[in-house]
Enzyme design. Sequence first.
Site, mmCIF file in Angstrom:
data_model
loop_
_atom_site.group_PDB
_atom_site.id
_atom_site.type_symbol
_atom_site.label_atom_id
_atom_site.label_comp_id
_atom_site.label_asym_id
_atom_site.label_seq_id
_atom_site.Cartn_x
_atom_site.Cartn_y
_atom_site.Cartn_z
ATOM 1 N N THR A 1 -3.839 0.963 -2.806
ATOM 2 C CA THR A 1 -3.346 -0.363 -2.399
ATOM 3 C C THR A 1 -3.572 -1.438 -3.454
ATOM 4 O OG1 THR A 1 -3.587 -2.076 -0.680
ATOM 5 C CG2 THR A 1 -5.584 -0.920 -1.301
ATOM 6 N N THR B 1 0.848 -1.196 0.000
ATOM 7 C CA THR B 1 0.000 0.000 0.000
ATOM 8 C C THR B 1 0.884 1.246 0.000
ATOM 9 O OG1 THR B 1 -1.691 -1.209 1.204
ATOM 10 C CG2 THR B 1 -1.832 1.160 1.353
ATOM 11 N N GLU C 1 -7.084 -7.930 -2.980
ATOM 12 C CA GLU C 1 -7.797 -7.216 -1.908
ATOM 13 C C GLU C 1 -8.868 -8.058 -1.221
ATOM 14 O OE1 GLU C 1 -6.681 -4.094 -0.123
ATOM 15 O OE2 GLU C 1 -6.280 -4.022 -2.265
ATOM 16 N N GLY D 1 0.469 0.014 5.758
ATOM 17 C CA GLY D 1 0.899 -0.789 6.907
ATOM 18 C C GLY D 1 -0.140 -1.770 7.407
ATOM 19 N N GLY D 2 -1.098 -2.171 6.538
ATOM 20 C CA GLY D 2 -2.113 -3.136 6.973
ATOM 21 C C GLY D 2 -2.913 -2.560 8.122
ATOM 22 N N ASP E 1 -8.920 -9.323 2.311
ATOM 23 C CA ASP E 1 -9.291 -8.474 3.455
ATOM 24 C C ASP E 1 -10.670 -8.854 4.016
ATOM 25 O OD1 ASP E 1 -6.993 -7.041 3.658
ATOM 26 O OD2 ASP E 1 -7.751 -5.186 2.807
ATOM 27 N N SER F 1 -11.494 -2.425 5.146
ATOM 28 C CA SER F 1 -10.117 -1.928 5.038
ATOM 29 C C SER F 1 -9.692 -1.287 6.348
ATOM 30 C CB SER F 1 -10.067 -0.876 3.927
ATOM 31 O OG SER F 1 -8.811 -0.248 3.877
ATOM 32 N N SER F 2 -8.380 -1.079 6.486
ATOM 33 C CA SER F 2 -7.856 -0.289 7.605
ATOM 34 C C SER F 2 -7.308 1.048 7.126
ATOM 35 C CB SER F 2 -6.714 -1.040 8.294
ATOM 36 O OG SER F 2 -7.154 -2.266 8.773
HETATM 37 O O1 DON Z 1 -7.141 -2.103 2.923
HETATM 38 C C1 DON Z 1 -6.399 -2.535 3.781
HETATM 39 O O2 DON Z 1 -6.549 -2.309 4.958
HETATM 40 C C2 DON Z 1 -5.204 -3.375 3.389
HETATM 41 N N1 DON Z 1 -5.444 -4.005 2.139
HETATM 42 C C3 DON Z 1 -3.990 -2.498 3.354
HETATM 43 C C4 DON Z 1 -2.749 -3.285 3.132
HETATM 44 C C5 DON Z 1 -1.546 -2.517 3.482
HETATM 45 O O3 DON Z 1 -1.588 -1.434 3.998
HETATM 46 C C6 DON Z 1 -0.264 -3.104 3.229
HETATM 47 N N2 DON Z 1 0.789 -2.106 3.507
HETATM 48 N N3 DON Z 1 1.851 -2.018 3.656
#
Ligand code: DON
Length: 590
Positions: free
Chosen positions: A417, A399, A438, A488-489, A441, A466-467
Amino acid sequence: MKRRWLTITVCVTALSWQWAGAKGLPQAQTTQREMVVTANPLATAAGAKILKMGGSAADAMVAVQTVLGLVEPQSTGIGGGAFIVYFDSETGTTMTLDAREKAPAAATEGLFLDPDGNPLGFVTAWQSGLSVGVPGVPRMMEHMHRKYGRLPWPLLFVPGIVQSLKGFTLTRRTSDQVTGLLALNPSCEDRLTFRDPVAFNYFVDSEGTTCSAKPAGTKIVNRDYAQTLKLLAIQGTDAFYTGAMANDIASAVQNDLNIPGTMSPSDLAHYEVIEREPVCFVYRENNVCGMGPPSSGGLAVGQILGLMAHFDLSDKQPLDEDVVHWFSQAMRLAFADRNKYVADSDFVSVPSAGMLNKDYLTERAALIGPNDSGSVAPGVPPGKFDPYGPDFTAKTSGTSHVAIVDRYGNALSMTTTIESSFGNGVMVPGRGFLLNNELTDFSFIPTTPSGDPVANRVQANKRPRSSMSPAIVFDDRDRVALVTGSPGGSRIIGYTAQSIMNVLDFGLDPQQAINVPHYQNRNTTTTDLEIPIPNVTLDYDVDGLTTALENRGHIITLIEQTSGLSLIRVTGGQLIGGADQRRDGTIGGR
Ligand code: DON
């Protein structure tokens, strides 16, 4: 959302925190007129060029996004999705745009279950056609340009097209990410990751049975991507969602070498972005506006800060034991609610207003004691919701965050992302871009062991939770004060909330705010402290803080926390930028 005037004066604590600007650490940059912050120097340069030509923040975003898809392919691209928070200075309104990927029409709640009804392993689901959602980025770019663009659409594609044909050098970060993915392979021939020969040849050097990531510094040319961008520039994004390109995308998903998915040309033809009301809440007399469902970001950041508002931070410093303790407990409470209640609000009732209700947060804040609470249960916010069970899904990598303020006073905060590193690992043949993963998620299990449906279960045409937490903070006179967000997930939520607190409570400039080491608790067993990185983050007394928190019942893990924060502070007629050196962040503009 209409412009709103608050009457209370802003109260920013300007602590003379002696090591905030410690020597050797990245320093903030200041411009007078316009600014763009991204995770890659070439993308930043493209955005800065468009701004210099008189482009709006929306125009610059299109150039940035198309270049990022080329030079940061592990993180973002036109095969992915995004959320935008946009402040339009002409009307004084803030809107959010949901360009989240959608599940195909044929998806069922058993998408990630094996024939025995057990959830697939994450890698199996990720590296497959099952995980690909219908991309939102091309429609997002077009929507933003139609509504807020000032320069001609084709012009915005020039930096991406030129860079693709001229070539770019692979960054250390991209090369390392390829190495990381190859490490998951049982062998170089029997490939689980990079199973797709197109992506494999693009990113990997191989000889016989050995293969390794192309090294940092390798020059990469991507003619296919240049051709794709030319099509979008000339024909608009129907060239992506219909016709030959849509057929190629659907075919890449349906013919996946691991597990085929169901995405069809009709899924692509029916994709639409959605304008949604921002989720806004007042923190220390500032109005913080973020992304609502299907993202959990705006609500969770709001809850964390809403809980922190119950503590007096005026004589505190960012890494004080009390601050880390309170923040970790606030995160626990916010994640408990997020896991239970938040999903795509077009499919389930999310008690959004109730989760940010003042009395409710006061009730929740009373649960924060002097010691770590251990895992907390969700609360019962006011408002309508169905009896859902929790989903603990939490992910990492893949992302990017973009912050832009233009000369007209418009501000754009976009988190974009493809989910995991290199999305699902498949490049659409002849098109030069990667597909996302995606849909991982979503919760893999549709119901909890006790039989409650999970709000974030897979459903046809639904958008996975999502986050991502793009945010714009407005001061007490409703002027743009801060643009922030991060990849950062599920750690995005903590990174973003902490960045806002570092600026508003501790008076740090955007770069200092980024340089402060992170601390997180996602309502799991542990409180995670960031391992300091020389010349990137502040050094701190890790042992001292660990012991102090352990004495308060925390189980501490020390781990890397690779945020990619992009911040712009607007103050005193100036723009002050901070870019995260944990990734390849850079600041541009003048
Ligand atoms: O939408 C989300 O929350 C995740 N798909 C984001 C993934 C992410 O931030 C990975 N990053 N480094």
